[in-house]
Write a protein that holds these residues in place. Sequence first.
Motif, mmCIF file in Angstrom:
data_model
loop_
_atom_site.group_PDB
_atom_site.id
_atom_site.type_symbol
_atom_site.label_atom_id
_atom_site.label_comp_id
_atom_site.label_asym_id
_atom_site.label_seq_id
_atom_site.Cartn_x
_atom_site.Cartn_y
_atom_site.Cartn_z
ATOM 1 N N LEU A 134 -94.191 7.842 -68.593
ATOM 2 C CA LEU A 134 -95.277 7.190 -67.440
ATOM 3 C C LEU A 134 -94.965 7.586 -66.204
ATOM 4 C CD1 LEU A 134 -97.431 5.274 -67.088
ATOM 5 C CD2 LEU A 134 -95.927 3.499 -67.320
ATOM 6 N N ARG A 135 -93.615 7.457 -65.922
ATOM 7 C CA ARG A 135 -93.153 7.661 -64.489
ATOM 8 C C ARG A 135 -93.253 9.219 -64.148
ATOM 9 N NH1 ARG A 135 -87.432 4.568 -63.066
ATOM 10 N NH2 ARG A 135 -88.182 2.867 -63.504
ATOM 11 N N GLN A 136 -93.358 10.144 -65.114
ATOM 12 C CA GLN A 136 -93.704 11.479 -64.662
ATOM 13 C C GLN A 136 -95.285 11.590 -64.530
ATOM 14 O OE1 GLN A 136 -92.230 13.380 -68.335
ATOM 15 N NE2 GLN A 136 -90.798 14.448 -67.148
ATOM 16 N N ARG A 137 -96.194 10.929 -65.277
ATOM 17 C CA ARG A 137 -97.783 10.918 -65.107
ATOM 18 C C ARG A 137 -97.877 10.266 -63.585
ATOM 19 N NH1 ARG A 137 -99.285 9.002 -70.982
ATOM 20 N NH2 ARG A 137 -98.740 10.929 -72.050
ATOM 21 N N VAL A 138 -97.262 9.035 -63.482
ATOM 22 C CA VAL A 138 -97.174 8.592 -62.084
ATOM 23 C C VAL A 138 -96.856 9.474 -60.932
ATOM 24 C CG1 VAL A 138 -96.777 6.621 -60.436
ATOM 25 C CG2 VAL A 138 -97.333 6.087 -63.158
#
Length: 139
Positions: free
Chosen positions: A81-85
């Motif tokens: 999720l952090r990568q996508r954000v």
Amino acid sequence: MTIHSDGAHPGSNRPISSSTGPVRRRSLSQDDLRRVLDSDRRRAIVRCVHTADVPITVQRLVACLADAEYDATAVTTLHELRQRVHVSLHRTHLPALESRGIVTYDRNEGVVSSGANFAAVESILDGEALLEHPAARTE
């Protein structure tokens, strides 16, 4: 209705500082501001920048947004999720906010701060009581 965050004349072409060069000051209509704030993630960015009250690193901004969006029952891990954000901030959301003078995004330093039109956005979010959202916490 047009918002002029600093009381400048509507035709002012005073540049706003930006890491990609000067961005010309332009007045933003309520409709334009509302369109840019239609995204939950962009509203969360504004809340995080507002709460930080100082320039915030992109890494801290990513953590703030991902932590608020994370659902432990979802298949996606917090790391994913952090990568996508992070990708969405760089490619979509920060450029959209910066082009309207809402934030200043220094790509070299990896820092986001309030822009010339930030006060106009704050007033809209204050009216909608969105600044009290849990995503506003950056610690």
